[in-house]
Scaffold this active site. Structure first.
Site, short mmCIF file in Angstrom:
data_model
loop_
_atom_site.label_atom_id
_atom_site.label_comp_id
_atom_site.label_asym_id
_atom_site.label_seq_id
_atom_site.Cartn_x
_atom_site.Cartn_y
_atom_site.Cartn_z
N GLY A 1 40.92 34.89 45.53
CA GLY A 1 42.12 35.42 44.91
C GLY A 1 42.87 36.35 45.50
O GLY A 1 42.68 36.15 46.35
N GLY B 1 45.78 39.79 44.14
CA GLY B 1 46.36 40.61 42.53
C GLY B 1 47.85 40.45 43.07
O GLY B 1 48.63 40.39 43.78
N GLY B 2 48.26 42.59 42.14
CA GLY B 2 49.51 42.76 42.72
C GLY B 2 49.58 43.32 43.93
O GLY B 2 51.26 43.95 44.28
N MET B 3 48.65 43.72 44.67
CA MET B 3 48.83 44.54 46.07
C MET B 3 48.58 43.69 47.03
O MET B 3 48.84 43.70 48.30
CB MET B 3 48.14 45.49 46.00
CG MET B 3 48.66 46.44 46.95
SD MET B 3 47.83 47.83 47.39
CE MET B 3 45.61 47.76 46.91
N ALA B 4 47.73 42.24 47.59
CA ALA B 4 46.91 41.60 47.63
C ALA B 4 46.89 40.59 47.81
O ALA B 4 46.02 40.64 46.24
CB ALA B 4 45.91 42.94 48.65
N VAL C 1 43.52 37.83 48.78
CA VAL C 1 42.14 38.06 49.92
C VAL C 1 41.55 36.12 49.87
O VAL C 1 41.76 35.27 49.18
CB VAL C 1 40.58 38.19 48.31
CG1 VAL C 1 39.61 38.33 48.70
CG2 VAL C 1 41.21 39.20 47.91
N ASP D 1 39.02 51.58 38.22
CA ASP D 1 39.67 49.90 37.48
C ASP D 1 38.84 49.18 37.22
O ASP D 1 38.35 48.54 37.93
CB ASP D 1 40.75 49.63 38.46
CG ASP D 1 41.87 48.40 38.16
OD1 ASP D 1 41.48 48.31 36.89
OD2 ASP D 1 41.75 47.81 39.08
#
Length: 588
Positions: A17, A19-22, A24, A133
């Site tokens: 996975g 996202g915009g920050m990290a 996984v 969120d």
């Protein structure tokens, strides 16, 4: 990152996975021999203090919570400059994946999932923490049907304001609450609104609000009511629709708390289990007695009435023509005057008023906040959207009239709100040269940021890695990092001194040191045949695999000199050479 081991303990296996920050990764805890999930902060944020604080806040926030429906945090650390969080690994899919694959959930299953999410939120809220969120992407579905809430990356303490005049709205636009859209104080009931949106999507397979841009969706959260769920699916019980409607109230005071939401769902589940008729959708009886509105007889049209009037025939075509012409001209004049009046009012405000207003500066502010500031000054607001990679989405890029201008009250002020950078798909630049990759990125409106170098089997200068990865969604003007090959890593080895030894021994020594035997030249020498006279290189260090040239001694031929010419002196018998007796007698 794959196969990398963090702090000698967590071996990364595959990316699961991001996202915009990290991103996984699934990993193996080599100490405890169990699978874990490792979240690693993106490379471009490693030097950004704000993102690092958000990243660390997630670990600190989630570490305070212990609940069966919340993903556990095991560890947090920094390895080679990479910030990471080690979490419980939950195999399976997200709630978003489940909705996409199944279309929608049955009411009983949707209520069960919503109840477990609400129970997790009630625990977080009891610890003075708001998730901020909640969305199906952050709900992990376990194999036994239970759920776990993940990603407390933008969680906030309930006493904090999430936005000031210079702050940012946080949350996912399709799921966040009206107060998040406004940028005002977030409370635990903001999570309840988001949960209401999630329940709406579970029941119908659709989002309550959609739009072309984040700004338009945010405005719908503020102003519009969603289509009732039973209008989309009449089979949904009325009591379930009531739970969704209450949770999605625009006014936070009208929403239940997370614990009250749990109670509402539990009551609905009991009623559904008992088969209460009030839960089931009722089919309308077409023969039932009902109150009907009065049906009025349609009036005859003016044209029809006049056609039945015997005096109508006496009206001449000339009279009708004159009458219609005068009405048309009068109507046209009226419309032009009305248009002028409306245009003047829209452009210049109340031109008959003496009150003047100084236009405030709203550039750089969130759209909803900018609108509020202008409307408080008795100005009208028109919102236009524009792409701007340098301004975060939802913030005002520019305004007309400009700040400081003096205008009439009710003047129309147009604010141009950023849509962020134009959305692009990250190209695959691996295999290209650095120059070609940079040209390709620039052509697409992307920026080349950091260039890293790494040894590899690819030719030097070839791109072997990129961040974001190919196919990822990003905004026009965004920065891209690449990694280029430095070629094969050169390893220095010691060159052995093999002079004076045999050729066989020399070859064995050279190969043992990771080198190869080069040319072998034979040379006449007084040394024993097969002895190494010299070598090149003669010593020191060389790159692994380099060749060593050898010169081998060869026995000199009799009667030959170094130059290969015969010595005249040696053609005569040497008087000092002894002569055998038989030879001496013959000579006498």
């Amino acid at each position: 990152m794959i196969e990398r081991v963090l702090d000698g303990r967590y071996k990364l296996q595959e990316q699961i996975g991001g996202g915009g920050m990290a991103d996984v990764y699934k990993a193996e805890d080599m100490l405890l021999h169990r699978p874990v999930a490792v979240k690693i902060l993106h490379e471009q944020f490693k030097q950004d203090r704000e993102f690092i604080e958000k990243f660390q806040r997630e670990a600190q926030a989630a570490a305070r919570l212990s609940h069966p429906n919340i993903v556990n945090i095991y560890d947090v650390g920094i390895a080679d400059g990479d910030h990471y969080i080690v979490m419980e690994y939950v195999p399976g899919r997200t709630l978003k994946d489940k909705i996409r694959q199944e279309g929608h959930l049955e009411p009983r299953e949707a209520l069960k999932v919503a109840r477990e999410i609400a129970e997790a939120l009630a625990h977080a809220h009891a610890n003075n923490l708001v998730h901020c969120d909640i969305k199906p992407h952050n709900i992990l579905m376990m194999a036994d049907g239970h759920v776990k809430v993940a990603d407390f990356g933008i969680a906030r303490a309930v006493t904090e304001s999430t936005m000031t005049y210079s702050g940012n709205v946080v949350g996912s636009v399709h799921y966040f609450s009206p107060e998040q859209a406004k940028g005002t104080m977030i409370t635990p009931k903001s999570d309840v609104y988001s949960l209401g949106v999630v329940l709406y999507e579970m029941l119908t397979g659709k989002l309550p609000f959609t739009g072309e841009t984040p700004v338009s969706i945010a405005m719908k959260h503020l102003q519009d009511d969603p289509v009732p769920v039973r209008q989309l699916d009449p089979a949904i019980p009325p009591v379930v629709e009531a739970i969704v409607t209450r949770a999605m109230s625009k006014d936070p005071a009208a929403r239940p708390s997370s614990s009250e939401f749990v109670q509402d769902v539990q009551q609905a589940e009991r009623m559904l289990l008992a088969g209460d008729a009030s839960l089931e959708a009722q089919e309308e009886d077409p023969y039932a007695t009902r109150v009907m509105p009065r049906v009025q007889e349609p009036l005859l049209s003016r044209r029809g009435a006049r056609e039945k009037d015997p005096y109508y025939e006496e009206e001449t075509a000339h009279d009708r023509s004159v009458f219609k012409s005068k009405k048309f001209i009068a109507g046209l004049v009226f419309i032009l005057m009305l248009g002028f009046f409306v245009g003047a009012f829209m452009s210049y405000g109340k031109f008959w008023s003496a009150a003047e207003i100084e236009v405030p500066n709203v550039v750089g502010k969130q759209m909803t906040l900018a609108r509020q500031i202008l409307e408080d000054k008795k100005l009208r607001v028109n919102v236009a959207e524009t792409y701007d990679a340098d301004v975060p989405a939802g913030e005002v890029v520019s305004q007309t009239p400009e700040a400081g201008s003096r205008v009439k009250e009710e003047r129309l002020v147009t604010i141009y709100v950023s849509k962020g950078g134009e959305e692009l798909e990250m190209p695959d630049v691996q295999g290209l040269s650095k120059r070609d990759a940079e040209a390709k990125l620039q052509k697409m409106g992307l920026k080349l940021a950091s260039v890293y170098e790494k040894y590899s089997d690819e030719p030097a200068g070839t791109v072997i890695g990129q961040d974001p990865r190919a196919g990822a969604k990003l905004k026009k003007g965004q920065s891209v990092d690449i990694t280029i090959s430095k070629g094969k890593e050169s390893k220095k080895v010691r060159v052995p001194n093999v002079t004076g030894g045999t050729l066989e021994a020399a070859e064995a020594s050279i190969k043992a040191n990771g080198l190869t035997v080069g040319s072998i030249t034979k040379k006449a020498s007084r040394q024993t045949s097969g002895t190494i006279i010299s070598q090149s290189p003669s010593g020191g260090e060389a790159e692994e695999g380099a060749s060593v040239d050898l010169v081998v001694a060869e026995e000199e031929k009799a009667g030959s000199s170094k130059g290969g010419k015969k010595d005249p002196a040696k053609t005569q018998p040497d008087e000092r050479v002894p002569v055998r007796q038989g030879d001496a007698a013959k000579s006498r």
